[in-house]
Design a protein around this motif. Structure first.
Motif, PDB file in Angstrom:
ATOM      1  N   GLY A 215       0.598  -1.016   0.179  1.00  0.00           N
ATOM      2  CA  GLY A 215      -0.074  -0.013  -0.037  1.00  0.00           C
ATOM      3  C   GLY A 215       0.851   1.339  -0.597  1.00  0.00           C
ATOM      4  O   GLY A 215       0.344   2.097   0.131  1.00  0.00           O
ATOM      5  N   LEU A 216       2.245   1.108   0.078  1.00  0.00           N
ATOM      6  CA  LEU A 216       3.063   2.685  -0.344  1.00  0.00           C
ATOM      7  C   LEU A 216       3.322   2.384  -1.343  1.00  0.00           C
ATOM      8  O   LEU A 216       4.080   1.983  -2.520  1.00  0.00           O
ATOM      9  CB  LEU A 216       4.307   2.333   0.929  1.00  0.00           C
ATOM     10  N   ASP A 242       3.265  11.039   4.251  1.00  0.00           N
ATOM     11  CA  ASP A 242       1.882  10.991   4.090  1.00  0.00           C
ATOM     12  C   ASP A 242       2.162   8.508   3.419  1.00  0.00           C
ATOM     13  O   ASP A 242       3.143   8.093   2.534  1.00  0.00           O
ATOM     14  CB  ASP A 242       1.334  10.637   2.866  1.00  0.00           C
ATOM     15  N   GLN A 244       0.740   6.629   2.164  1.00  0.00           N
ATOM     16  CA  GLN A 244       0.380   5.632   0.892  1.00  0.00           C
ATOM     17  C   GLN A 244       1.016   6.531   0.080  1.00  0.00           C
ATOM     18  O   GLN A 244       1.679   5.345  -0.718  1.00  0.00           O
ATOM     19  CB  GLN A 244      -1.351   6.199   0.030  1.00  0.00           C
ATOM     20  N   ARG A 245       2.578   7.068  -0.226  1.00  0.00           N
ATOM     21  CA  ARG A 245       2.657   7.525  -1.175  1.00  0.00           C
ATOM     22  C   ARG A 245       4.046   8.975  -0.373  1.00  0.00           C
ATOM     23  O   ARG A 245       4.071   9.625   0.217  1.00  0.00           O
ATOM     24  CB  ARG A 245       2.043   8.806  -2.039  1.00  0.00           C
ATOM     25  N   SER A 270       0.823   0.768  11.504  1.00  0.00           N
ATOM     26  CA  SER A 270       0.053  -0.201  10.554  1.00  0.00           C
ATOM     27  C   SER A 270       1.439  -0.659   9.877  1.00  0.00           C
ATOM     28  O   SER A 270       1.304  -1.095   8.758  1.00  0.00           O
ATOM     29  CB  SER A 270      -0.470   0.978   8.950  1.00  0.00           C
ATOM     30  N   ARG A 274       1.796  -3.484   6.966  1.00  0.00           N
ATOM     31  CA  ARG A 274       2.086  -3.464   5.739  1.00  0.00           C
ATOM     32  C   ARG A 274       2.981  -4.128   5.060  1.00  0.00           C
ATOM     33  O   ARG A 274       3.803  -5.105   4.266  1.00  0.00           O
ATOM     34  CB  ARG A 274       2.335  -2.236   5.050  1.00  0.00           C
TER      35      ARG A 274
END
Length: 481
Positions: A215-216, A242, A244-245, A270, A274
């Motif tokens: 998810g990264l 972030d 996620q990014r 998280s 992950r």
């Protein structure tokens, strides 16, 4: 030659000579007043650090008589010298061969490669669960015939209490890896290393994240710029907050070559989920459920994944002053069955041990955590010297001394200009603290305990004075009978 030039030069030389003579006289006076070696006193003067900001103890190992002592009973912030206390206590209480054990359960039946249930992992605080070792743990699961987990991956992190603070509490630098908080299941230090590899033919630097967290998303490349390397991290104009990014809006200088940038992950809560999802799927596994916290079964585990021995972990902690590993070890000292370890409980264990082992008096000794990443911890140079003397005569002397950075050879002393391998010293650095403590081998073959702590706004500039003290101790044995 223009008229008057020679006299001006002559006058400059005379003034320079007078200044040097004055500095030497002042240094000699400071040396006489403090008992410090002249070269140390001179270096402190150049750093604009007064002698009353310096605590020093030099003793021959195995002897209580000081060779040199200054402000030895003043309570000071020892910075990372605190790790000497944590690691020696761990050796004393647990033993150098002690290991962490991570329990793993296949909580369900396995048929045709499918685990009809959950994979349960019970953590014990192991600080060595890097990507490679997590991969090996999951490979053990695959070797048991599991290719698909229909349920969840359940992580039991109850050995440590949840941290009460945040990674920004110490200095506001919440993305710095040294600020990662302890976790009973600390996977890969909850960090991501971004690697930048120049591709001159395409005019870009390729970017990769290690590990590739589920998810990264990461910008795959950044423009390549001409010129020297300079402050390459600032030039990247990174946005890493972030979860996620990861974005890089700047450029990367071709002159930098390949570079790596370790960063604490933006959402540490998280991280484990992950990483476990990513590594399980990278090995060809399928996961029907998610990754969540939960309790391990009461029965014996299917297998246990064992850490390297404590001696190897302590070596990593002290050689490289690893704060996160030190915090994991600190909390481990307070682990009790059915009772999560807390910083308060770990402090109690360590302070009781210090009082019993080397008589550290209350009121002088204040302990905040096990790494020294603190503004509150206080010890005296005399206490640190006493700890090193007790360690010298203990059964774990060789393990503790070999864990310390060796001058000019490795760890935080790799760039030291002191005689290679003749000093084994733990270093300590904070904004207003510069310190060393450990053992120095004199020219005569005598071994010395040395402790030096500088606590002053100019402490960083006093490193040459500390080096001069180490050099003096190296030669002092040759001058004493």
């Amino acid at each position: 030659m223009p008229l008057g030039r020679a006299p001006v030069h002559a006058l400059s030389r005379r003034l320079g000579g007078l200044a040097l003579a004055a500095a030497a006289a002042a240094g000699a006076a400071a040396s006489a007043a403090t008992g410090l070696p002249p070269e140390v006193a001179h270096a402190l003067q150049r750093a604009r650090v007064p002698a009353d900001a310096v605590s020093v103890v030099v003793q021959e190992a195995g002897s209580g008589a000081p060779v040199l002592q200054l402000n030895a009973r003043e309570a000071v912030n020892p910075a990372s010298l605190t790790k000497l206390l944590t690691t020696f206590a761990a050796f004393d209480l647990l033993g150098p061969a002690w290991t962490w054990r991570t329990g793993v359960w296949l909580d369900g039946s396995v048929r045709d490669g499918v685990l009809d249930g959950a994979l349960v992992i019970r953590a014990s605080g192991d600080p060595t669960l890097t990507i490679e070792r997590v991969w090996l743990l999951l490979e053990r699961v695959r070797q048991l015939g599991v290719r698909e987990i229909r349920g969840d991956i359940v992580t039991d992190r109850s050995a440590f209490a949840e941290p009460q603070g945040t990674p920004a509490d110490f200095d506001g630098e919440w993305l710095r890896p040294y600020n990662v908080q302890p976790d009973a299941l600390l996977l890969n230090y909850k960090a991501v290393t971004y690697r930048f590899v120049p591709d001159a033919a395409r005019g870009v630097a390729r970017v990769a994240a290690e590990p590739a967290l589920d998810g990264l998303a990461v910008d795959p490349e950044v423009p390549l710029a001409d010129g020297p390397c300079g402050d390459w991290r600032a030039a990247l104009k990174a946005s890493l907050d972030d979860p996620q990014r990861a974005r890089f809006a700047g450029s990367f200088a071709a002159g930098c070559g390949e570079r790596a940038w370790p960063v604490a992950y933006a959402d540490p809560a998280s991280y484990n989920a992950r990483l476990l999802r990513a590594l399980w799927r990278a090995g060809g596994g399928r996961l029907g459920g998610g990754v969540r916290d939960g309790a391990a079964p009461a029965r014996a585990p299917t297998f246990e994944f064992e850490s390297p021995p404590l001696a190897a972990v302590v070596r990593e902690i002290n050689k490289h002053s690893n704060n996160v590993m030190a915090q994991q070890l600190f909390l481990t000292l307070a682990v009790q069955p059915g009772q999560p370890a807390t910083p308060a409980a770990a402090r109690d264990v360590l302070m009781r041990w210090a009082a019993d082992r080397f008589g550290e008096p209350e009121g002088v000794f204040r302990l905040d955590n096990g790494s020294g990443l603190s503004r509150e911890t206080r010890l005296t140079a005399q206490s640190l010297a006493r700890l090193l003397q007790i360690a010298w005569s203990s059964a774990v002397m060789s393990e503790l001394m070999s864990s310390l950075p060796a001058s000019g050879l490795d760890g935080t002393l790799k760039r030291s200009r002191t005689a290679p391998g003749r000093a084994h010293l733990k270093t300590g650095s904070l904004r207003d603290v510069a310190a060393v403590a450990g053992y120095v081998l004199g020219a005569s073959g005598r071994r010395y305990v040395l402790v030096c702590v500088v606590q002053h706004p100019n402490a960083g500039a006093a490193r040459p004075a500390i080096d001069a003290l180490v050099d003096w101790v190296l030669g002092d044995a040759a001058r004493r009978d």
